[in-house]
Design a protein around this motif. Structure first.
Motif, PDB file in Angstrom:
ATOM      1  N   GLU A 201       0.770  -1.244   0.011  1.00 34.32           N
ATOM      2  CA  GLU A 201       0.020  -0.170   0.055  1.00 34.32           C
ATOM      3  C   GLU A 201       0.870   1.414   0.043  1.00 34.32           C
ATOM      4  O   GLU A 201       1.806   1.136   0.872  1.00 34.32           O
ATOM      5  N   VAL A 202       0.510   2.233  -0.718  1.00 36.25           N
ATOM      6  CA  VAL A 202       1.311   3.379  -1.011  1.00 36.25           C
ATOM      7  C   VAL A 202       0.716   4.579  -0.248  1.00 36.25           C
ATOM      8  O   VAL A 202      -0.525   4.772  -0.602  1.00 36.25           O
ATOM      9  N   ALA A 203       1.262   5.244   0.591  1.00 35.79           N
ATOM     10  CA  ALA A 203       0.906   6.395   1.003  1.00 35.79           C
ATOM     11  C   ALA A 203       1.408   7.725   0.410  1.00 35.79           C
ATOM     12  O   ALA A 203       2.477   7.907   0.397  1.00 35.79           O
ATOM     13  N   SER A 204       0.625   8.759  -0.199  1.00 36.93           N
ATOM     14  CA  SER A 204       1.187  10.015  -0.995  1.00 36.93           C
ATOM     15  C   SER A 204       0.412  11.116  -0.378  1.00 36.93           C
ATOM     16  O   SER A 204      -0.611  11.020   0.429  1.00 36.93           O
ATOM     17  N   ILE A 205       0.798  12.356  -0.811  1.00 42.80           N
ATOM     18  CA  ILE A 205       0.371  13.411  -0.735  1.00 42.80           C
ATOM     19  C   ILE A 205       0.016  14.408  -1.700  1.00 42.80           C
ATOM     20  O   ILE A 205       0.821  14.369  -2.662  1.00 42.80           O
ATOM     21  N   ASP A 206      -0.990  15.120  -1.726  1.00 43.53           N
ATOM     22  CA  ASP A 206      -1.285  15.828  -2.885  1.00 43.53           C
ATOM     23  C   ASP A 206      -0.399  17.173  -2.990  1.00 43.53           C
ATOM     24  O   ASP A 206       0.193  17.557  -1.895  1.00 43.53           O
ATOM     25  N   LYS A 207      -0.013  17.608  -4.263  1.00 48.28           N
ATOM     26  CA  LYS A 207       0.923  18.641  -4.496  1.00 48.28           C
ATOM     27  C   LYS A 207       0.425  19.873  -3.620  1.00 48.28           C
ATOM     28  O   LYS A 207       1.095  20.576  -3.183  1.00 48.28           O
ATOM     29  N   TYR A 208      -0.914  20.121  -3.557  1.00 50.53           N
ATOM     30  CA  TYR A 208      -1.334  21.230  -3.041  1.00 50.53           C
ATOM     31  C   TYR A 208      -1.138  21.460  -1.786  1.00 50.53           C
ATOM     32  O   TYR A 208      -0.393  22.558  -1.181  1.00 50.53           O
ATOM     33  N   ILE A 209      -1.008  20.455  -0.895  1.00 51.50           N
ATOM     34  CA  ILE A 209      -0.586  20.579   0.591  1.00 51.50           C
ATOM     35  C   ILE A 209       0.637  20.559   0.803  1.00 51.50           C
ATOM     36  O   ILE A 209       1.073  20.564   2.055  1.00 51.50           O
TER      37      ILE A 209
END
Length: 481
Positions: A256-264
């Protein structure tokens, strides 16, 4: 009637303002929601997991007879060097009879290379399907864990993962040179693999760590382990002879991959509740993960409380290694670092380990069954070159169960677009306003006033000119008379 409409308009403006204020506070608080990307990633976008192998037998009896030394440790004929070697063996073998506060770090490094299990005597072969002719044994690194001296497959290159001081410690534990790898070829949690070349190029183009492009048998990594029965030591084992020999284990992986939106990513870490790998600097690690931070935290706590660190904890070459008599102190330091007691901040003020914004988590299931690797029908038989009657073998097959990986993305509950839409909806509901209304208001408060003033001044000038013309005409009439 007028009072009724005045009261109604005032209440509408108050309710509208309150709704807009609540929306603004929700936007400024930066609430985050986790979503699952509708299109899953491929397993080739993440590294094959780093797998650590630890032998139950932590000392090669053929190189050092710890059992005999342990039974005769009260013998006064032991030299200082023999006692120092036993002190090192005590901390790895978890002996309760040790009486040393510290061990010699140089002697510890020597025994890791010459006495404790090593890669060449433990790892027979490692291959990746379909690249059967390419050995992956060089991807193993000697590592230290609470179990003892272990071997980890497919690590991020040490000089890209660890600080220079910590790399120096590992360099003393191995005979091979720990080389520098171009950072452009190394995967990292925030940016993944570099985007260059075709998939075929990326598969065999020197990227680290390695990855696979298929699930099941077509993407299997096969590792053959061995254990020489002559190296079994009665006093330095954990209930077994090396590994579960005579068996083949199949390990099925999911990720499972956890990533973050570029906006935040532009938000401060306190607001988004996680840190990027480059934001939170660690002393012993170049790549931030919560686990790396926890390990560093426990090491700093042990150094503060005990004046030394456990042999498996992060350290530099100048930090003392605790002997077996310091175990009770080390245990107390572990409890402090894990429980985050109130005294903890007084001990280590720099220990703050928030979650990482980007990570890859692996889950696995496995099954084991008896298998004779020396059987002529075994597909792994060709991997063993030199067969010994005193050696037992074990096979580990690792493969992804499916080729899709789901990405859990952290995104803002309300971004700029959502905030504008929410405010516009509220104002449209209560005041009948639209985006065009703001331009109309701007026009009437600025351009309309300027135009009116300019027109008024123009009319005033025209009036003055007309009055001057009238005066001139009156003078002409008088002169004519």
């Amino acid at each position: 009637m007028r009072l009724f409409w005045l009261f109604t308009i005032i209440m509408i403006y108050i309710i509208c303002g309150k709704c807009i204020l609540d929306t603004y506070e929700k936007w400024m608080n930066g609430s985050i929601v986790s979503t699952i990307d509708p299109i899953p990633r491929g397993i080739w976008e993440i590294p094959f997991p780093a797998i650590t192998f630890c032998s139950e037998n932590q000392l090669r009896h053929s190189q050092y007879d710890y059992t005999n030394q342990y039974k005769n440790r009260t013998n006064n004929s032991f030299s200082d060097f023999m006692r120092q070697k036993m002190a090192v063996a005590d901390i790895v073998c978890r002996s309760a009879g040790g009486s040393d506060d510290y061990v010699d770090p140089n002697l510890f490094s020597y025994m890791v290379k010459e006495v404790f299990p090593n890669i060449s005597d433990t790892i027979v072969a490692a291959i990746r399907v379909p690249f059967l002719n390419k050995s992956l044994v060089n991807l193993f690194e000697t590592t230290l864990t609470m179990t003892g001296v272990c071997f980890t497959f497919n690590l991020v290159p040490l000089r890209s993962l660890l600080s220079d001081d910590y790399v120096d410690v590992f360099q003393r534990l191995t005979h091979k040179e720990i080389v520098e790898v171009d950072g452009a070829d190394v995967w990292n949690p925030d940016n993944g693999y570099p985007s260059r070349g075709t998939d075929k190029d990326l598969a065999e183009n020197g990227l680290h760590p390695i990855r696979v492009f298929a699930d099941g048998l077509a993407g299997t990594v096969a590792i053959v382990l061995q254990f020489d029965d002559r190296d079994y030591d009665e006093e330095c084992n954990q209930g077994g002879r090396g590994f579960t020999t005579g068996h083949m284990s199949s390990v099925y992986l999911n990720a499972e991959v956890a990533s973050i939106d570029k906006y935040i990513t532009a938000w401060p870490p306190e607001k988004r509740g996680c840190v990027l790998s480059t934001e939170h600097k660690l002393y012993f690690f170049k790549i931030y993960t919560q686990k790396n931070c926890d390990n560093e935290c426990s090491a700093l706590t042990a150094l503060k409380m005990c004046g030394c660190v456990a042999f498996h904890q992060p350290r530099n070459t100048s930090m003392p290694i605790c002997g077996s008599r310091k175990w009770s102190c080390l245990l107390s330091s572990f409890k402090v670092s894990l429980a985050f007691m109130k005294e903890f901040d007084k001990l280590v003020t720099t220990c703050f380990c928030p979650p990482a914004c980007s990570s890859v988590d692996y889950q696995f299931t496995y099954e084991t069954h008896a298998h004779n690797v020396l059987d002529s029908h075994s597909m792994h038989r060709h991997l063993i070159k030199n067969v010994s009657a005193t050696t037992s073998y074990s096979i580990i097959n690792l493969a992804f169960k499916v080729r899709q990986v789901y990405n859990f993305r952290k995104a803002a509950l309300m971004g700029v677009t959502e905030f504008i839409a929410a405010v516009g909806g509220i104002m449209g509901l209560f005041l009948g306003c639209s985006f065009l209304s703001f331009f109309e208001l701007l026009y009437f408060l600025s351009l309309r006033i300027i135009v009116n003033v300019w027109n008024a001044r123009k009319i005033h000038k025209n009036d003055e000119s007309s009055q001057d013309d009238v005066k001139v005409n009156d003078s002409s009439v008088k002169n004519a008379w």
